[in-house]
Design a protein around this motif. Structure first.
Motif, short mmCIF file in Angstrom:
data_model
loop_
_atom_site.label_atom_id
_atom_site.label_comp_id
_atom_site.label_asym_id
_atom_site.label_seq_id
_atom_site.Cartn_x
_atom_site.Cartn_y
_atom_site.Cartn_z
N ILE A 13 23.16 30.92 -30.72
CA ILE A 13 21.67 30.90 -30.46
C ILE A 13 21.08 29.98 -31.27
O ILE A 13 21.34 29.96 -32.67
N TYR A 14 20.27 29.00 -30.81
CA TYR A 14 19.69 28.27 -31.55
C TYR A 14 18.15 28.27 -31.60
O TYR A 14 17.73 28.68 -30.95
N GLY A 15 17.79 27.84 -32.97
CA GLY A 15 16.34 28.08 -33.22
C GLY A 15 15.76 29.34 -33.59
O GLY A 15 16.94 30.36 -33.70
N THR A 16 14.55 29.44 -33.50
CA THR A 16 14.08 30.96 -33.75
C THR A 16 13.67 31.45 -32.58
O THR A 16 13.11 30.91 -31.72
N PRO A 17 14.10 32.82 -32.42
CA PRO A 17 13.52 33.43 -31.15
C PRO A 17 12.04 33.53 -30.91
O PRO A 17 11.42 33.88 -31.83
N LEU A 18 11.44 33.50 -29.90
CA LEU A 18 10.11 33.96 -29.75
C LEU A 18 9.81 35.23 -29.86
O LEU A 18 10.66 36.04 -29.66
N ASP A 19 8.60 35.51 -30.21
CA ASP A 19 8.32 36.93 -30.20
C ASP A 19 8.51 37.74 -28.88
O ASP A 19 8.00 37.09 -27.84
N PRO A 20 9.07 38.80 -28.84
CA PRO A 20 9.15 39.32 -27.50
C PRO A 20 7.69 39.70 -27.12
O PRO A 20 6.67 40.00 -27.74
N ILE A 21 7.72 39.34 -25.83
CA ILE A 21 6.18 39.47 -25.12
C ILE A 21 6.18 40.90 -24.72
O ILE A 21 6.94 41.49 -24.29
N GLU A 22 4.97 41.31 -25.11
CA GLU A 22 4.56 42.86 -24.83
C GLU A 22 4.20 42.99 -23.44
O GLU A 22 3.70 42.01 -22.70
N GLU A 23 4.67 43.89 -22.88
CA GLU A 23 4.43 44.17 -21.45
C GLU A 23 2.96 44.08 -20.96
O GLU A 23 2.70 43.31 -20.05
N ASP A 24 2.17 44.63 -21.75
CA ASP A 24 0.72 44.67 -21.37
C ASP A 24 -0.07 43.57 -21.60
O ASP A 24 -0.92 43.14 -21.09
#
Lengths: 870, 303
Positions: A13-24
């Motif tokens: 894994i490279y970089g910082t992961p994006l914030d998880p997208i909320e479903e709504d």
């Protein structure tokens, strides 16, 4: 687990992961709006805007803000830097783009104007011009000196002179050769040239001739000859070769050739226009011009007025003229083209005498430093040297001129008339005496042209001429410098003025002053006011000051003043009434009051006037009004009246209207409240309501009568009139004169007025008399007739009224048991009729009244009702 | 009176209409025809302050007892009370109908009393803010030419040839007929006599209580000018200005001219004011003001 772990380990894994997208949460996929799509320039500034927001970038993002935003930079006073403030240049307001290659002020490398113009770099000193026009000399801008280019300056510095060629210096011989070459090359050869034919010959001969002098000039080198650069001039017109059209340009616009024959000059509307060259060749009827392309100049024209023996020197034969020039200059051999003068020039110049200098003239010229300073010395000197004219008065001048002394007053109208008539006898009367005599009397004649003395003199002579019937001779008086129009104009002026004067429009209107107008002269001596009475003045004269001159009085210092002076308020003096509140507008009368009482004792005149007012006041006082000494006695002296009679008598009341108002005004002035005289409403009623009330029922009238009678009683006991002497503007009013006039008028109609006491019918004559004394609309003349049938009493004719008056008097006498009959005095004829009247009067007392009569009637009614009550 | 000219002030304010010492004689005020009032230290020829605000010529002025205020009057019909230090007008009193010719404070400087060409004397309360005079004395029949105020007396001289003494304590008004228009009236130092300058070229000395004339001093010319007169601090000399540019000093007892001080020949010396407690005086003629006194007096004051 291990599987899981291995799964995890499979991915790096490279970089910082994006914030998880909320479903709504719906991701916004809107494109960037137009307003956010901005164009930036290379500095990152916003460049274009919408049409409504400016369209173009201005300031800082279309704002008035500064670089820092909306906060303005701190104010910094430039007061101390005013001196060092530099001039603003246009470049200060330009940005780089403007200064760029394609901007409005591109920056290009080029020679400065200094360099091209070759002016010295020294700062030119601003010279203050001493001429009449301040600032930079005007001519400096207009006439700019011809400036050399740098190349010329360089050449000059290397030794070149104008007229020389450029190149290494040559010996004499070399130069000759060069000249030949140039000549050869410049000679135009048309067609074929003979090889080496004439060229060599001429060249050889030239060399030979100059060889002898060569030895002298060997050491001298010459600059090479200059040659004209071959200037190619593009032919840009369609005229024939060599043709120059008329060059229409101002004279000074081009180069002025001073030493060439002048071109034809022509003037066009003050602006000089030179005509240059030649236009349109030769006319069809003219002879052929010798030289079409020659410049026409003034030398080709013959200006000789006399017929010359020789033909005009139109021929331009140079050889002959040359011969004449070189020929022996004998006495009788003038130059060709010149003619010997026939008359010997007057060698003796005429000298004129220098003008006589005025006495006191100094040759020193005083320069005004500035045209603004009016008080330069020159004016003062002129004023001082004004020959003292203005210091002299008429008498002194007259004595200088040996004239008869002018009379101080103006009785000289008589003097002038003979002078005019005298002069009228002569054909052309001498101007001087008449005008002088006219000037002696100020204002006695109508002098419309005083401002122009000579014109006035002419006008006076014109008047004389008119008198003698020689009006047409006016033109002979008028100076020859006047134009015909002027003369005619002046004549009409004079005629008009004469008409004005003759018809009395002006002469009646103006009266010469009988007294010197001292009010306009502030320097006129004013008599000192006399103060104090005789005793005091005498005492002061005899220096017996003391008791005689001292007067003791008392004053009331106000409480506040005492308080401020730390003094107890004097108790002996009566408590002063509260000062009435000062009116905001303060009047002149406050101050007049003090000065009007210049004498401590009341003057007798004032007291008299006081009495007069008292006697004339409406609220009839018990004592009979004494006739004024000033007023002439009426033709029919009023009989001595009893108290009641005087009350009822109408005549003095109507008469005293003026003094009434004055008395009331005076009462107002002192703040005394004066009861409104009750006649006033009745007056208006009598005038305006008469017709309607006549038709009213009798009862109504009687009731009104009763109410009206009450104030009538009061008036009997009303407060006395203002007793103080007239002050302010009333101080100088001649009340006696005012009253006297009224009394006179009253005297004309004593009987009629007396008859008024009877309320019965008012005749036409009565109305007329009353209308003289009252204001307001007149009663219709038909009124008495309308009233007539209403009662038997109202229709009493005039004579009857007179009788009734007599009866009335008689009755009063009876009731009062006074001395015997006044009726004998009055013009009543019969006693029988008087009895009849009596009864009728009684009846009418409570019945209808003719209200259209004046207020007096009401008064009478009141008194009558009073009688009844008694 | 052996005094000499110590200083000459060039006031530079047009004709000086009046010159006045302040209460202790340390300063003087000059009333100029250029609408300005100036405060001077005459001993050092030093201009201290200029008071501008009058709408026309300043005709008279007086300093208050604590020298904190000045009252001045002028041809603009107004009386102005000034703050000395700030130079601002504190109050502007309008009530007269014509030129206000003279103005004085009372001893406590709580009342300003002004006389005018409108024949009125008006008393103004300085302490209140009222704009109306607290009392108007309308007894005079002609212009008031001078006013002097003591602790309980108001002395007015007017052109109707009378001097009037308003006694506040008793409410008495004593009017003395002088026979000539009065140009100036002032009490002597002891308060027993009145020095009256008359328009017939004489200065007269009257007894205050009896009204009898005690002395008459002549020899000078007053012309048609309002020439002021006075008495020196020792009550030994009568002083008066004159039209010939001299100040006349008479010996009070002998009624002879003791000396003539030359101010400016040919210029009318219209205003003089003796020093309140020293043998000195100031005089004004034309644009100049002169201080007269003994030289040592100047030295002692300068230090």
């Amino acid at each position: 687990m291990p599987a899981d772990a291995s799964d995890d380990e499979d991915f790096a894994i490279y970089g910082t992961p994006l914030d998880p997208i909320e479903e709504d949460a719906v991701p916004s996929k809107r494109p960037t709006p137009i307003e956010e799509q901005v164009v930036l320039d290379k500095q990152g500034r916003r460049r274009f805007h919408g049409a409504f927001t400016g369209g173009f970038s201005a300031g800082y993002f279309n704002s008035v803000g500064s670089e820092e935003g909306w906060t303005p930079s701190a104010f910094k006073s430039s007061r101390s830097e005013k001196a060092s403030q530099r001039l603003q240049k246009a470049e200060d307001f330009m940005d780089e783009e403007d200064k760029g290659e394609f901007g409005i002020a591109p920056k290009v490398l080029r020679a400065t104007s200094d360099y091209t113009q070759g002016t010295s770099r020294k700062r030119s000193h601003m010279k203050q011009s001493t001429g009449p026009i301040p600032g930079q000399p005007v001519l400096r801008d207009i006439l700019q000196p011809v400036k050399d280019t740098v190349g010329v300056r360089l050449l000059r510095s290397m030794g070149w002179r104008p007229g020389q060629g450029v190149g290494p210096r040559l010996s004499h011989r070399q130069k000759k050769v060069q000249q030949k070459e140039i000549k050869k090359s410049s000679r135009k050869v048309y067609g074929c040239q003979f090889p080496g034919s004439s060229n060599d010959k001429s060249g050889g001969s030239g060399e030979d001739s100059s060889e002898e002098s060569d030895s002298d000039m060997k050491s001298i080198t010459f600059a090479p000859d200059d040659y004209d650069a071959f200037i190619v001039k593009v032919k840009d017109n369609v005229f024939g070769i060599g043709y120059e059209g008329l060059d229409r340009r101002p004279v000074l616009s081009g180069h002025v050739q001073l030493f060439e024959p002048s071109f034809l000059g022509m003037q066009e509307k003050k602006k000089k226009v030179a005509i240059w060259g030649q236009a349109f060749g030769v006319g069809a009827l003219e002879e052929d011009d010798e030289d079409i392309y020659a410049r026409d100049d003034m030398s080709q024209y013959n200006f000789e007025l006399e017929s010359s023996e020789k033909p005009s020197h139109r021929n331009r034969d140079h050889s002959s003229s040359h011969r004449a020039l070189t020929g022996p200059r004998g006495v009788g051999a003038p130059l060709e083209g010149f003619v010997l003068g026939k008359n010997q020039p007057n060698s003796q110049r005429k000298f004129f005498r220098a003008p006589d200098l005025p006495p006191g003239f100094t040759a020193k010229h005083e320069t005004k430093q500035s045209r603004w300073d009016v008080n330069s010395k020159g004016e003062n000197v002129a004023k001082k040297q004004g020959l003292g004219r203005h210091d002299l008065d008429a008498r002194v001048r007259a004595s200088i001129l040996d004239e008869p002394l002018p009379k101080p007053s103006a009785p000289s109208t008589v003097e002038v008339v003979p002078s005019i008539s005298q002069s009228a006898t002569t054909l052309l009367p001498p101007a001087v005496p008449s005008s002088a005599s006219a000037s002696l009397l100020p204002g006695s004649t109508f002098r419309p042209f005083v401002s122009q003395p000579d014109k006035q003199a002419r006008y006076e002579r014109f008047l004389d001429l008119v008198k003698s019937g020689q009006k047409d001779l006016l033109t002979s008086i008028q100076p020859s410098s006047m134009t015909d129009w002027d003369k005619e104009h002046e004549r009409s002026e004079f005629e008009q003025a004469a008409r004005l004067y003759k018809s009395g429009i002006m002469s009646d209107r103006f009266v010469s002053a009988s007294q010197p107008d001292d009010s306009l002269n502030p320097l006129a001596p004013v008599e000192r006011m006399k103060h104090g009475n005789e005793e005091m003045q005498n005492a002061a004269k005899m220096k017996l000051f003391g008791k005689l001159t001292r007067t003791r009085g008392s004053w009331q210092p106000c409480a506040l003043l005492c308080k401020r002076f730390n003094v107890p308020q004097p108790s002996c003096v009566l408590e002063m009434e509260k000062p009435n509140p000062r009116s905001s507008t303060f009047s002149v009368f406050d101050f007049l009051e003090a000065s009007s009482h210049n004498t401590p004792a009341k003057p007798a005149v004032v007291i008299q006037q006081e009495e007069a007012i008292k006697s004339r006041s409406i609220t009839s006082e018990p004592q009979p009004s004494p006739p004024l000494s000033a007023s002439p006695p009426p033709p029919q002296p009023p009989p001595p009246r009893t108290e009641r009679q005087s009350e009822e008598s109408v005549a003095p009341k109507t008469v005293t209207s003026i003094s009434d108002t004055l008395a009331r005004l005076l009462a107002d002035d002192t703040g005394q409240v004066q009861p409104e005289p009750e006649e006033k409403p009745d007056l208006f009623k009598a005038i305006f309501l008469s017709s309607s009330e006549d038709s009213d029922s009798e009862d109504e009238d009687t009731s009104k009568d009763d109410t009206a009678s009450i104030p009538g009683k009061k008036s009997n006991t009303s407060a006395p009139r203002n007793l103080s002497p007239p002050r302010g503007i009333f101080a100088n009013l001649d009340l006696d004169a005012l009253n006297a006039r009224q009394v006179e008028r009253q005297g004309e109609t004593p009987a009629a007025l007396k008859s008024d006491e009877e309320k019965s019918g008012c005749s036409q004559k009565d109305l007329k008399q009353e209308s003289d004394l009252m204001y307001g609309p007149r009663l219709p003349s038909a009124l008495p007739k309308l009233i007539a049938p209403s009662s038997s009493d109202t229709s009493i004719p005039q004579q009857q009224i007179k009788q009734t008056s007599a009866i009335w008097v008689e009755r009063a006498v009876k009731s009062e048991s006074a001395q015997d009959d006044d009726s004998s005095d009055s013009d009543s004829p019969s006693n029988a009729s008087s009895d009849k009247r009596k009864s009728s009067k009684k009846k009418s007392k409570h019945s209808k009244h003719s209200k259209h009569k004046k207020d007096k009637k009401h008064k009478k009614h009141k008194s009558k009702s009073k009688h009844k009550k008694r | 009176m052996d005094v000499e000219c110590l200083k000459t002030l060039n006031c530079n304010q047009g004709a000086v209409r009046a010159v006045r010492f302040n209460v202790d004689g340390a300063y003087c005020l000059t009333c100029g025809s250029d609408k300005k009032l100036k405060l001077w230290n005459p001993y050092r020829n030093l201009l201290l302050k200029t008071y501008a605000g009058h709408g026309n010529e300043v005709l008279d002025a007086c300093g208050s007892c604590d020298s904190s205020q000045i009252v001045s009057c002028g041809a603009d019909k107004s009386v102005i009370i000034w703050d000395v230090s700030s130079g601002t007008p504190l109050r502007r009193l309008r009530g007269h109908a014509s030129n206000v010719t003279c103005v004085r404070f009372n001893e406590e400087s709580s009342v300003a009393i002004s006389g005018s060409l409108d024949n009125c004397v008006m008393c103004w309360d300085v302490r209140s803010r009222k704009n109306e005079p607290i009392q108007v004395l309308k007894d005079a029949k002609d212009s008031i030419s001078s006013i002097q105020v003591t602790d309980h007396l108001i002395l007015t001289g007017s052109l109707d040839c009378r001097i009037r003494q308003y006694d506040i304590r008793t409410g008495d008004l004593v009017t003395d007929f002088i026979g000539e228009p009065v140009l100036g009236a002032s009490f002597t130092g002891d308060g027993q006599c009145v020095v009256v300058g008359c328009a017939d070229n004489h200065v007269r000395l009257f007894d205050k209580d009896s009204g009898e004339m005690l002395g008459e001093y002549g020899g000078h010319q007053t012309g048609d000018f309002r020439v002021e007169s006075g008495v020196d601090n020792t009550d030994a000399f009568i002083l008066s200005g004159a039209t010939d540019g001299y100040i006349y000093c008479w010996d009070m007892v002998k009624a002879e001219i003791a000396s003539r001080l030359e101010h400016a020949p040919g210029v009318v010396v219209n205003s003089i004011h003796p020093h309140p407690n020293k043998g000195a005086l100031v005089s004004a003629a034309g644009p100049t003001v002169k201080l007269w006194g003994k030289p040592e007096f100047l030295d002692s004051d300068v230090e």
